[in-house]
Design a protein around this motif. Structure first.
Motif, mmCIF file in Angstrom:
data_model
loop_
_atom_site.group_PDB
_atom_site.id
_atom_site.type_symbol
_atom_site.label_atom_id
_atom_site.label_comp_id
_atom_site.label_asym_id
_atom_site.label_seq_id
_atom_site.Cartn_x
_atom_site.Cartn_y
_atom_site.Cartn_z
ATOM 1 N N GLU A 95 24.268 30.443 35.049
ATOM 2 C CA GLU A 95 24.243 31.844 35.475
ATOM 3 C C GLU A 95 25.637 32.461 35.421
ATOM 4 O O GLU A 95 25.809 33.617 35.001
ATOM 5 C CB GLU A 95 23.695 31.940 36.901
ATOM 6 N N VAL A 96 26.636 31.690 35.826
ATOM 7 C CA VAL A 96 28.020 32.174 35.743
ATOM 8 C C VAL A 96 28.412 32.385 34.294
ATOM 9 O O VAL A 96 29.061 33.384 33.951
ATOM 10 C CB VAL A 96 28.977 31.176 36.432
ATOM 11 N N ALA A 97 28.036 31.445 33.430
ATOM 12 C CA ALA A 97 28.370 31.570 32.009
ATOM 13 C C ALA A 97 27.812 32.870 31.434
ATOM 14 O O ALA A 97 28.523 33.599 30.725
ATOM 15 C CB ALA A 97 27.826 30.362 31.238
ATOM 16 N N ALA A 128 35.013 33.640 35.865
ATOM 17 C CA ALA A 128 34.044 32.568 36.049
ATOM 18 C C ALA A 128 34.487 31.630 37.171
ATOM 19 O O ALA A 128 33.670 31.190 37.991
ATOM 20 C CB ALA A 128 33.874 31.781 34.749
ATOM 21 N N ARG A 129 35.770 31.345 37.238
ATOM 22 C CA ARG A 129 36.300 30.470 38.286
ATOM 23 C C ARG A 129 36.058 31.075 39.671
ATOM 24 O O ARG A 129 35.659 30.394 40.614
ATOM 25 C CB ARG A 129 37.792 30.239 38.074
ATOM 26 N N GLU A 130 36.261 32.388 39.775
ATOM 27 C CA GLU A 130 36.033 33.071 41.054
ATOM 28 C C GLU A 130 34.553 33.009 41.444
ATOM 29 O O GLU A 130 34.221 32.767 42.614
ATOM 30 C CB GLU A 130 36.488 34.515 40.960
ATOM 31 N N LEU A 131 33.669 33.228 40.474
ATOM 32 C CA LEU A 131 32.227 33.204 40.755
ATOM 33 C C LEU A 131 31.770 31.803 41.158
ATOM 34 O O LEU A 131 30.941 31.652 42.060
ATOM 35 C CB LEU A 131 31.449 33.687 39.533
ATOM 36 N N LEU A 132 32.320 30.790 40.502
ATOM 37 C CA LEU A 132 31.936 29.417 40.834
ATOM 38 C C LEU A 132 32.389 29.037 42.238
ATOM 39 O O LEU A 132 31.674 28.337 42.967
ATOM 40 C CB LEU A 132 32.536 28.448 39.811
ATOM 41 N N LEU A 133 33.576 29.512 42.637
ATOM 42 C CA LEU A 133 34.092 29.200 43.968
ATOM 43 C C LEU A 133 33.251 29.845 45.072
ATOM 44 O O LEU A 133 33.246 29.372 46.209
ATOM 45 C CB LEU A 133 35.552 29.647 44.089
ATOM 46 N N VAL A 181 43.730 35.478 49.507
ATOM 47 C CA VAL A 181 44.646 35.476 48.362
ATOM 48 C C VAL A 181 45.432 34.161 48.316
ATOM 49 O O VAL A 181 45.652 33.585 47.244
ATOM 50 C CB VAL A 181 45.605 36.688 48.432
ATOM 51 N N LYS A 182 45.830 33.677 49.485
ATOM 52 C CA LYS A 182 46.564 32.411 49.541
ATOM 53 C C LYS A 182 45.669 31.232 49.180
ATOM 54 O O LYS A 182 46.062 30.318 48.448
ATOM 55 C CB LYS A 182 47.149 32.215 50.932
ATOM 56 N N SER A 183 44.422 31.266 49.670
ATOM 57 C CA SER A 183 43.498 30.157 49.438
ATOM 58 C C SER A 183 43.055 30.074 47.977
ATOM 59 O O SER A 183 43.078 28.993 47.372
ATOM 60 C CB SER A 183 42.276 30.309 50.343
ATOM 61 N N TYR A 184 42.655 31.214 47.398
ATOM 62 C CA TYR A 184 42.115 31.222 46.036
ATOM 63 C C TYR A 184 43.180 31.243 44.954
ATOM 64 O O TYR A 184 43.003 30.657 43.881
ATOM 65 C CB TYR A 184 41.188 32.427 45.849
ATOM 66 N N LEU A 185 44.282 31.929 45.206
ATOM 67 C CA LEU A 185 45.268 32.157 44.138
ATOM 68 C C LEU A 185 46.620 31.514 44.399
ATOM 69 O O LEU A 185 47.489 31.543 43.522
ATOM 70 C CB LEU A 185 45.468 33.673 43.940
ATOM 71 N N LYS A 186 46.808 30.952 45.596
ATOM 72 C CA LYS A 186 48.102 30.349 45.975
ATOM 73 C C LYS A 186 49.229 31.379 45.891
ATOM 74 O O LYS A 186 50.353 31.062 45.519
ATOM 75 C CB LYS A 186 48.414 29.144 45.065
ATOM 76 N N LEU A 187 48.912 32.617 46.260
ATOM 77 C CA LEU A 187 49.894 33.691 46.262
ATOM 78 C C LEU A 187 50.058 34.219 47.686
ATOM 79 O O LEU A 187 49.163 34.099 48.509
ATOM 80 C CB LEU A 187 49.460 34.832 45.340
ATOM 81 N N VAL A 188 51.225 34.820 47.953
ATOM 82 C CA VAL A 188 51.522 35.334 49.286
ATOM 83 C C VAL A 188 51.659 36.851 49.215
ATOM 84 O O VAL A 188 52.374 37.382 48.366
ATOM 85 C CB VAL A 188 52.825 34.725 49.839
ATOM 86 N N GLY A 227 41.510 22.837 33.144
ATOM 87 C CA GLY A 227 41.758 21.407 33.299
ATOM 88 C C GLY A 227 40.607 20.655 33.941
ATOM 89 O O GLY A 227 40.727 19.445 34.191
ATOM 90 N N MET A 228 39.513 21.337 34.237
ATOM 91 C CA MET A 228 38.364 20.655 34.839
ATOM 92 C C MET A 228 37.070 21.292 34.352
ATOM 93 O O MET A 228 37.070 22.432 33.879
ATOM 94 C CB MET A 228 38.430 20.710 36.363
ATOM 95 N N ASN A 229 35.967 20.543 34.485
ATOM 96 C CA ASN A 229 34.664 21.071 34.124
ATOM 97 C C ASN A 229 34.167 22.007 35.230
ATOM 98 O O ASN A 229 34.564 21.862 36.394
ATOM 99 C CB ASN A 229 33.650 19.935 33.944
ATOM 100 N N PRO A 230 33.288 22.953 34.897
ATOM 101 C CA PRO A 230 32.751 23.861 35.923
ATOM 102 C C PRO A 230 32.091 23.121 37.076
ATOM 103 O O PRO A 230 32.239 23.504 38.230
ATOM 104 C CB PRO A 230 31.740 24.705 35.147
ATOM 105 N N THR A 231 31.368 22.048 36.765
ATOM 106 C CA THR A 231 30.674 21.303 37.817
ATOM 107 C C THR A 231 31.652 20.616 38.760
ATOM 108 O O THR A 231 31.368 20.447 39.947
ATOM 109 C CB THR A 231 29.736 20.256 37.188
ATOM 110 N N GLU A 232 32.815 20.220 38.243
ATOM 111 C CA GLU A 232 33.829 19.570 39.090
ATOM 112 C C GLU A 232 34.416 20.561 40.094
ATOM 113 O O GLU A 232 34.776 20.182 41.221
ATOM 114 C CB GLU A 232 34.946 18.984 38.229
ATOM 115 N N LEU A 233 34.489 21.808 39.701
ATOM 116 C CA LEU A 233 35.111 22.821 40.562
ATOM 117 C C LEU A 233 34.281 23.093 41.806
ATOM 118 O O LEU A 233 34.829 23.357 42.884
ATOM 119 C CB LEU A 233 35.300 24.121 39.774
ATOM 120 N N ILE A 234 32.954 23.013 41.665
ATOM 121 C CA ILE A 234 32.091 23.407 42.795
ATOM 122 C C ILE A 234 31.607 22.217 43.616
ATOM 123 O O ILE A 234 30.807 22.384 44.531
ATOM 124 C CB ILE A 234 30.870 24.202 42.283
ATOM 125 N N LYS A 235 32.089 21.021 43.300
ATOM 126 C CA LYS A 235 31.687 19.845 44.099
ATOM 127 C C LYS A 235 32.366 19.889 45.463
ATOM 128 O O LYS A 235 33.510 20.308 45.588
ATOM 129 C CB LYS A 235 32.055 18.559 43.357
#
Length: 539
Positions: A509-511, A496-501, A265-272, A531-539
């Motif tokens: 496929e995510v789309a 989609a962001r969760e699936l890409l990560l 939760v902290k890593s993906y969402l920055k929540l505690v 604020g970023m393209n899907p390909t930028e997220l998974i680099k």
């Protein structure tokens, strides 16, 4: 059109009836005739008329035998007997076969018209009832998944009616509960700078994202799970370990899961979050005890499994302290939140009165505990209003509330204070008239979270909640702060962001997984919202 069949062994009668019936006026049509009961039976089976006019005395098979056979086969149409003989025994037999009318020949045209009009009127009423029943059945089927979720929520919070606490009343998806152990993990989201200023749509998405992360992580260790949001910042994860698991192995496995939940939760969402692990229960009816234990472990913060993580395990020693038995009860919090969100003022007042009476009878209740309880309940009130797009500070200035809480030292004072605040909240202009609209929007957001990958429009959902599309658009925007399309897109992009990560699927496929067949359009929306393209997220 209503279909009418005529069965009579006299051709003259058949022709006369066909000429005498005002077909257009009755919105009816002739679908066939027969000269005996046997042929009439075949005709009715084939043509399925709404109304049958038949004689009794006919060759091969008489009318009463024909009617009796029809009823055995499930024919539900109207049957009118037109006979040249008046016989009490025949009339009684016809009554047993649910015949609409028993008339003697000859019959006048006005009488025939009246009798047919009556039969058609009854058919119309029955048809209307069938339509309503079908609509109700469809609505029940539509709501069934949500009804089951509410059932699970009640089962884990301890509010399930006693008549439902047996194996026979378990919904089908949860019958396996009878063959496994049960552990409840309490999850408490810590309010910090990141969460304190969230808008309502963002808060809903964060809760949705937390549930996704928690469920995906938990399923790695426990195939059978349920995730339930309770109120405010709290939720529970229900686990069903195998009955042959040793307690020591299970505790180690649960502790590791709690640590991994906090990390993810902290890593993906920055929540505690804080995690509490309740006791293991043999019977599913004991799950509410595990829920109370999980949150009691969080509140007391006594048995920490790792010094670097807020994961706490319940122990029997915690329950032996009588002063902790009423601390932050999950059942009471759940019930008061439900009453507030359902606009049930009298129910909310009764819950407060009942619980504070228990406090008065409890030994060791300190002023600090009373003030802590007031703060917890005030947070629940604020969250309930927040969910419907209202801000509690607009009704009560925060500085005023803080000063009032300092003066609360006794359970009786807490009861009076809560009672007064609830009355003001429910009488406020913002709250009045919100209940039905809030339920509609709650259903819509839940439906979006469940079916985000499907094609859906606001018009589709307006049919489901029985509110016009234009009116529903305004209601949804007022309560969520966003249009329907924007909210749907945000949910899809979050998923989609969760699936890409996870880096298990390609962008296209995510789309497709989240409902977009046009990949460039998906990429444009993704960049707009993240604020970023899907390909930028998974680099």
């Amino acid at each position: 059109m209503w279909k009418i069949a005529i069965i009579d062994d006299e051709r003259q009668v058949l022709q006369g009836m066909k000429r005498a019936i005002p077909w257009d006026e009755l919105d009816a049509e002739w679908v066939g005739e027969a000269l005996n009961g046997q042929d009439g039976l075949e005709l009715i089976r084939t043509a399925a008329p709404d109304i049958v006019i038949t004689d009794i005395y006919m060759p091969v098979m008489n009318g009463l035998d024909m009617i009796e056979q029809l009823r055995k086969e499930g024919f539900c149409g109207k049957i009118i007997i037109l006979s040249g003989y008046s016989d009490f025994e025949h009339a009684r037999q016809a009554l047993r076969c649910n015949v609409s009318d028993y008339l003697s020949k000859p019959i006048s045209v006005p009488t025939l018209k009246t009798i047919l009009g009556k039969a058609i009127g009854e058919l119309m009423e029955e048809e209307e009832k069938r339509i309503k029943q079908d609509e109700l059945q469809q609505k029940l089927m539509l709501y069934e998944p949500f009804i089951e979720k509410e059932w699970v929520k009640s089962a884990v919070a301890g509010t399930l009616d006693s008549s439902y606490r047996n194996e026979d009343r378990l919904p089908k998806p949860y019958r396996f509960w009878c063959e496994s152990k049960h552990v409840v993990i309490g999850i408490d989201l810590i309010r910090n700078v990141r969460t304190s200023d969230l808008s309502l749509p963002d808060w809903s998405l964060f809760r949705f994202a937390i549930s996704n992360v928690v469920c995906e992580v938990a399923r790695e260790a426990f195939p059978a799970i349920e995730y339930v949001e309770l109120h405010g910042t709290r939720a529970v994860l229900i686990l069903h370990p195998q009955a042959d698991s040793s307690q020591q192995e299970l505790e180690l496995k649960l502790s590791k899961l709690g640590i991994r939940l906090i990390d993810c939760v902290k890593s993906y969402l920055k929540l505690v979050i804080r995690v509490g692990i309740g006791g293991t229960k043999e019977a599913w009816t004991e799950m509410p005890d595990s829920t109370e234990e999980a949150f009691r472990a969080i509140d007391l913060r006594d048995r920490r499994v790792d010094s670097a993580y807020d994961v706490f395990v319940y122990s029997e020693e915690m329950g032996n302290d009588q002063g902790t038995l009423v601390m932050r009860p999950a059942k009471f919090y759940f019930e008061i939140a439900g009453a507030m969100k359902a606009s049930q003022e009298s129910q909310a007042q009764q819950l407060v009165a009942h619980y504070t009476q228990q406090l008065k009878e409890q030994k060791g209740i300190t002023p600090d505990y009373v003030q802590m309880l007031a703060g917890e309940l005030w947070g629940i009130f604020a969250y309930c209003l927040y969910e419907v797009g209202m801000v509690l500070d607009d009704i009560f200035p925060n500085d005023q509330i803080v000063k009032e809480m300092v003066g609360l030292t006794l359970p009786g004072q807490l009861a009076e204070w809560l009672t007064a605040k609830i009355s003001v909240i429910f009488s406020s202009r913002q709250w009045k008239g919100n209940s039905k609209h809030r339920q509609a929007v709650d259903f819509m957001t839940q439906y979006i979270h469940e079916h985000y990958a499907d094609d859906m429009t606001l018009a589709d959902l307006s049919d489901k909640v029985y509110i016009s599309r234009n009116h529903l658009s305004i209601i949804f925007k007022n309560m969520t702060g966003e249009t329907f399309n924007t909210y749907l897109t945000r949910v899809r992009i979050e998923k989609a962001r969760e699936l890409l990560l996870e880096r298990n699927m390609l962008v296209y496929e995510v789309a497709e997984r989240v409902g977009y067949k046009n990949v460039p359009y998906f990429s444009t929306l993704f960049k707009k919202f993240t604020g970023m393209n899907p390909t930028e997220l998974i680099k």
